[in-house]
Design an enzyme around this catalytic site. Sequence first.
Site: not given
Length: 407
Positions: A161, A301, A312, A331, A336, A395
């Site tokens: 991502c 993010h 985060e 988002k 996403h 990931f």
Amino acid sequence: MSTHEVAITGIGLLTPAGADTETTWQGVCDGVPTAGIDPALGDVPVPLTCRVPDFDAAALLGPDVWRMDRFSHLALAAARQAVADAQLDTTSWDGARVAVIVGVGADSKDTSVAGTRKLIDRTYASISPLTVPRSTANAAAAEICMALNAYGPSMAVTTACASGATALGVAKDLLAAGRCDIVLAGGTEAPCHPLTSLAFSQMGALSTRLHDPAGASRPFDADRDGFVLAEGAGILVLERATDARARRATAYAYLSGYGCSTDGYHYAAAHPEGVGIERALNAALADAGLQATDIGHINAHGTATPMNDRIESATIQRYFRGRSPIVNSTKGVTGHTLGAAGAIEAALTALTLRHQSIPPTANLDRIDTDIDLDVVDKTARPCRIDAAASNSFGFGGHNTVLILRRA
């Protein structure tokens, strides 16, 4: 200031908020969520997605559309937008000096799953000879090169991502090294497929808010329960700042810093102490020649998963010593977009700097008590911002931070 600063002179966006840059920007500023029940996902447990509206690939891309999968459709359409926006002529430019770097999180499921089904059914003769070339991650970059006469370096970048953001960082490095003069860089993803939905559902990563699809993607909210799968593409035209000024091109913003790191911790979970995020922030700020106190805004993010938002936000608070920049996550509107997210959000950060207005975080009704940040909610917030960061994580522990400066 970075000695290798690059100008963003063109932006092409296809997102669930709109099929072009202007519509996308207006959509995220309005803070209207786009998630809904997706009939194409059938009877999977979580049939929620965010789709690009009003996108007719055949009408936009012409007769070659048949040989591409949707992630390439989106990327090529975004690249055409970006080049037109930058006022570049692909019929007369020096294509050998034009690079194409596209981030993609995974291969295309449409073609690979269809081919697998035919393999299982033993209908071998019906398997397309284009099964591999149209579905592999590099297909989008290759299609852009063929369509737009770009003959310089081209590649797919895959950091889950973080892919779209990493592609922009690689592009910045190529320009600094003198290997090209123009880069079309960004990310694309078309993951709205039953297999992808099922896989993320099994991980517990998706929102299950089926009774309220529009409210499903809720970054930093106390009631968040996962992300919403989304498709989209963002392609930016990047040039050395000196070259852009020489041709009197208008810059949306300057890409001043790029930092990346790897947690080396877990195949899917972020490091609980955010040490990789800190390393990426350090590297990006050093590349930009800036200090933490120079950053006025962070496009987070912010996936709306309980653990990742908490990690985060805690890292941001600690890194900026309690004086956090103003934060948002787009988002909540777009869902996403996985490998495309970092590029789309970098483009939105550039637009934030241009318009001096931070879009809201949609569905943020009640911020998590563990998150001590100034997060924009409800409506866009006008304010002066000279430099901003865009965070992207993936990931495998991939972390990418981009620093953008006001033009």
